[in-house]
Design an enzyme around this catalytic site. Structure first.
Site, PDB file in Angstrom:
ATOM      1  N   ASP A  24       0.820  -1.205   0.000  1.00 48.83           N
ATOM      2  CA  ASP A  24       0.000   0.000   0.000  1.00 48.83           C
ATOM      3  C   ASP A  24       0.857   1.260   0.000  1.00 48.83           C
ATOM      4  O   ASP A  24       2.086   1.197   0.145  1.00 48.83           O
ATOM      5  CB  ASP A  24      -0.911   0.007   1.228  1.00 48.83           C
TER       6      ASP A  24
ATOM      7  N   TYR B 246       6.351  -9.987   6.640  1.00 50.18           N
ATOM      8  CA  TYR B 246       6.335  -8.540   6.863  1.00 50.18           C
ATOM      9  C   TYR B 246       6.921  -8.231   8.233  1.00 50.18           C
ATOM     10  O   TYR B 246       6.770  -9.017   9.178  1.00 50.18           O
ATOM     11  CB  TYR B 246       4.902  -8.000   6.807  1.00 50.18           C
TER      12      TYR B 246
END
Length: 249
Positions: A47, A106
């Site tokens: 994002d 992540y």
């Protein structure tokens, strides 16, 4: 193509009309060098503002590249200071950067003291966060398959089923922590929503039992607020053995 980037200057990874994205910058540079319209496919879609220590993307060529290292150097001269092309190598004709990935990891970085050096790439956490309670709650993610409560609403995802194999806060310095999460796939905004909800647990505003109820509700409105993207990194992407062709193949 293996690459890294700092997410702040970009409107995410994926090409979007009228926006500067990581994908659009690389495609423009690659098209200039190859003198034809080139498209790349990434292992994921980070994002706006999210960083990548390691992103993998694939692109198609009609003939093997004679000097991949030279293409790396040319691309790095064109893509700007916030993107680094680290390596280009040959894979099978059917290989796919997104669909062939077996796991993605992540990292979300948090610091508990103010720093003029860390603030652009980490989150300033409030004092007194209970990381033990946060880890107790995070362990429940390994027993979860449906992550609807942490998924962005109204996306094109066909399923909210994910398999998380690691989810834990780890201390990496006197005042620094990182949340590490590994899964076979991630939903849009999922990691930031998970971290935001765990922070509610760490602040004492949500119990571990309540965290379990949030998961069971399968309702994004029940979970916590999404965390800022600047402290989030796509850290690693793995593929089956043999995906990469050897130089003498």
């Amino acid at each position: 193509m293996r690459l890294a980037y700092r997410g702040a200057p970009f409107h995410g990874w994926q090409c979007q009309p009228g926006e500067v994205t990581v994908q659009s910058v690389i495609e423009a540079a690659l098209s200039t060098i190859m003198r034809t319209d080139m498209k790349i496919v990434g292992a994921g879609r980070t994002d706006t503002g999210v960083n990548a220590r390691m992103m993998v993307a694939h692109f198609d060529v009609t003939e093997p590249l004679a000097e991949p290292g030279q293409l790396v150097r040319k691309l790095n001269a064109l893509v700007g200071k916030d993107i680094a092309i680290e390596e280009i190598y040959e894979v099978g004709t059917e290989s796919h950067a997104r669909f062939d990935a077996t796991s993605r990891t992540y990292h979300y970085y948090a610091v508990t003291s103010k720093s003029p050096f860390f603030y652009p790439l980490s989150w300033k956490a409030p004092a007194g966060l209970d990381f033990d309670k946060m880890n107790e709650a995070a362990a429940l993610l390994l027993e979860t398959s449906d992550f609807t409560s942490f998924a962005k609403l109204h996306t094109d995802a066909k399923t909210n089923i994910c398999r998380v194999t690691k989810a834990r806060w780890e201390q990496v310095g006197p005042d620094a922590w990182v949340f590490v999460i590994t899964a076979d796939r991630f939903l849009r905004n999922m990691v930031r929503a998970v971290v935001g909800t765990l922070v509610e647990v760490g602040r004492g505003k949500m119990s571990v039992d309540r965290f379990a109820e949030v998961i069971a509700k399968k309702d994004r409105c029940a979970a916590g607020t999404s965390m800022p993207g600047h402290a989030l990194y796509l850290w690693d992407v793995t593929y089956p053995e043999g995906t990469r062709r050897s130089s003498d193949a």
